[in-house]
Design an enzyme around this catalytic site. Structure first.
Site, PDB file in Angstrom:
ATOM      1  CG  LEU A   1      -2.128  -0.901   1.131  1.00  0.00           C
ATOM      2  CD1 LEU A   1      -2.706  -0.856   2.610  1.00  0.00           C
ATOM      3  CD2 LEU A   1      -3.112  -0.366   0.164  1.00  0.00           C
ATOM      4  CG  ASP A   2       1.131   3.754  -3.288  1.00  0.00           C
ATOM      5  OD1 ASP A   2       1.931   3.001  -3.677  1.00  0.00           O
ATOM      6  OD2 ASP A   2       0.161   3.991  -4.041  1.00  0.00           O
ATOM      7  NE  ARG A   3       5.495   9.157   3.899  1.00  0.00           N
ATOM      8  CZ  ARG A   3       6.372  10.034   3.941  1.00  0.00           C
ATOM      9  NH1 ARG A   3       7.182  10.048   2.741  1.00  0.00           N
ATOM     10  NH2 ARG A   3       6.492  11.096   4.893  1.00  0.00           N
TER      11      ARG A   3
ATOM     12  CB  SER B   1      -2.700   3.591   0.111  1.00  0.00           C
ATOM     13  OG  SER B   1      -2.767   4.439  -1.220  1.00  0.00           O
TER      14      SER B   1
END
Length: 189
Positions: free
Chosen positions: A45-47, A49
């Site tokens: 998961l992106d930072r 998100s």
């Protein structure tokens, strides 16, 4: 020794890794929340998100859940700028082209109510004259920043992105920063 499976509610602004090798100021990582050695995130998961993350030391399970050929579903609640029309939703459902790649078909629905989520810190940007809407999107692939690129491609930029499910495993019962260990009974993959 049996394998370990950890379900974690990743907060906003946390890296999906245990170390931060950047020269920037110290950023939060999984190590700040989970004191278990030798486990790794299944997918990312992106930072910016939030939401459900599965961690394990079971390499075969990690491969099976990450490899697109197994078409394992992941569901996201996505807050977008403005209200998507039927043609935008249909495009997301059938697949859109992002960076010379055509996405697989997805399950997409406009949510009539905001999902039961805690407020994000910091809050998303709010513009008085531009409404927002929530979508539920289920993908069976996971490319870098795919959901954000998909909604932008149809003209509705993502403001907040929360993974709510991985297969049958759900976010419910966890708060941001909390985790729980799964048992064999939790697995029906």
């Amino acid at each position: 020794m049996p394998y370990r499976y950890i379900l974690f509610y990743k907060p906003y602004d946390v890296l999906t890794q245990f170390t931060d090798n950047s020269s920037e100021t110290k950023r939060s990582t999984l190590k700040d929340y989970i004191p278990i050695p030798n486990i790794y995130a299944v997918g990312r998961l992106d930072r910016d998100s939030e939401g459900l993350l599965l961690l394990t030391d079971d390499g075969q399970m990690q491969h099976r859940l990450s490899d697109p050929k197994f078409a394992h579903p992941r569901t996201y609640w996505v807050q977008v700028e403005r209200i998507p029309d039927a043609s935008a939703i249909a495009a997301l459902q059938t697949g859109v082209t992002i960076q010379d790649y055509r996405t697989r078909s997805a399950k997409v629905q406009l949510l009539l109510e905001e999902p039961p989520l805690p407020p994000r810190e910091p809050p998303i940007r709010f513009r008085k004259n531009i409404p927002t809407a929530w979508l539920e999107i289920t993908l069976t692939e996971g490319r870098n920043r795919q959901v954000r690129r998909m909604t932008a491609a149809v003209g509705f930029p993502t403001l907040r992105l929360v993974r709510s499910a991985i297969g049958h495993l759900r976010l419910e019962g966890l708060k941001p920063g909390e985790w729980r260990e799964l048992t064999q009974a939790d697995f029906r993959f």
